[in-house]
Design an enzyme around this catalytic site. Structure first.
Site, PDB file in Angstrom:
ATOM      1  N   LYS A   1      22.664 -32.576  43.680  1.00 50.80           N
ATOM      2  CA  LYS A   1      22.380 -33.489  42.571  1.00 50.80           C
ATOM      3  C   LYS A   1      23.134 -34.795  42.793  1.00 50.80           C
ATOM      4  CE  LYS A   1      20.985 -34.460  38.276  1.00 50.80           C
ATOM      5  NZ  LYS A   1      19.568 -34.733  37.985  1.00 50.80           N
TER       6      LYS A   1
ATOM      7  N   HIS B   1      24.943 -28.426  37.711  1.00 47.06           N
ATOM      8  CA  HIS B   1      23.805 -28.572  38.610  1.00 47.06           C
ATOM      9  C   HIS B   1      24.200 -28.182  40.027  1.00 47.06           C
ATOM     10  CE1 HIS B   1      22.017 -30.970  35.340  1.00 47.06           C
ATOM     11  NE2 HIS B   1      20.866 -30.692  35.915  1.00 47.06           N
TER      12      HIS B   1
END
Length: 240
Positions: free
Chosen positions: A139, A135
Site C-alpha cells: 500500500k 493494509h
C-alpha cells in the site's frame, strides 16, 4: 459494457475477473509497460474507463479519460489535494467522473454508520475518538484513502476535533489520530474507536479479499455509462 482498465495491478486484475464473470468485455488494459497505448483511438473503444493507479499518475490519467470523452471511475488515492482542479476540468468538458476512496459496498455502508455514530458522539466529550487502519505492505499511501474519508466524516460531525494526524508525537486534543499499520497479506481493516475512562465503543470493517472493491467498481462503471457529471458511491448505491 466495454471497459478500459487504466492500471493493471492486483486491483485491475480483480476488476477484470469480476467484469468478465458478469459478461462485460475488457477492450483495453493500460499499465506501465504499455503506457504509449493510452490514446484517444484506443480509449474510444470503451464505454467507460476504470482507473486504479498511484497518486502520482492518477490526475493525469483521469484528465486524459475526460479529455477523450470517456466516463471514468477512479479508485486511486493520495491525490485529492488536486480534487478541485480535476472536478472543474470534468465540468468544463461536460465529462463523467465517479470517485471513491473505496468502492466496496460494505465500506460505503460503514461510511454511513460512521457518520451516524459521530453525530451521536458529538454530545459526549468524555469519549476521545481515533482511527486505526491496516493494509498490506505494498500500500503506497498512509493513511489510506478510506481512513481519510472516515476521518473527514468525523471532523464534519465532532466540533472538538479539528484536523486529523498520522503522527502520534504531534497529537493534540483537537487532533483526530490515525494509526497506520502495514501487514501482509491484509487487504484492508478499518477501526473507529471511541474511548472513555469507563468504556470503549468500536466499529470495524474488515475486508477478506479484493472482490468487494472490484465488484463495487464494476457496479459504478455501469452506473456511469450514459451519464454526465460527478458522482460518488452514495448515488451508485442509492444511499442519497
Amino acid at each position: 459494457m466495454k471497459i478500459a482498465l487504466i492500471g493493471y495491478g492486483k486491483m485491475g486484475k480483480a476488476i477484470e475477473a469480476i467484469a468478465l464473470q458478469q459478461g462485460h468485455e475488457i477492450v483495453l488494459r493500460i499499465d506501465l509497460d504499455n503506457a504509449a497505448e493510452f490514446t484517444k483511438e484506443n480509449l474510444s473503444k470503451a464505454d467507460v474507463a476504470i482507473e486504479f493507479t498511484g497518486p502520482h499518475s492518477a490526475v493525469n490519467n483521469i484528465r486524459k479519460c475526460l479529455e477523450f470523452g470517456v466516463p471514468v471511475v477512479s479508485g486511486s488515492t493520495g491525490w485529492l489535494a488536486e480534487w478541485d482542479a480535476v472536478a472543474a476540468y470534468c465540468k468544463s468538458v461536460d465529462g463523467t467522473l465517479i470517485y471513491s476512496s473505496n468502492f466496496s459496498i460494505g465500506v460505503n455502508l460503514f461510511f454511513e454508520l460512521n457518520k451516524y455514530l459521530a453525530t451521536l458522539m458529538e454530545n459526549y466529550p468524555d469519549y476521545d475518538v481515533s482511527l486505526k487502519e491496516i493494509h498490506h505492505t505494498q500500500k503506497k499511501d498512509a493513511p489510506s484513502g478510506t481512513a481519510i474519508s472516515l476521518a473527514e466524516q468525523i471532523l464534519a460531525m465532532i466540533g472538538r476535533k479539528r484536523e486529523w494526524t498520522n503522527d502520534m508525537a504531534a497529537k493534540e486534543p483537537h487532533h483526530l489520530n490515525i494509526v497506520s499499520e502495514r501487514i501482509d497479506p491484509a487487504p484492508g481493516t478499518h477501526h473507529v474507536i471511541y474511548s472513555s475512562a469507563i468504556d470503549d465503543i468500536e466499529i470495524i470493517h474488515t475486508a477478506h479479499n479484493r472482490t468487494g472493491f472490484a465488484g463495487g467498481a464494476v457496479k459504478a462503471a455501469a452506473y456511469a455509462v450514459g451519464k454526465k457529471g460527478i458522482y460518488t458511491m452514495k448515488q451508485v448505491l442509492g444511499l442519497s
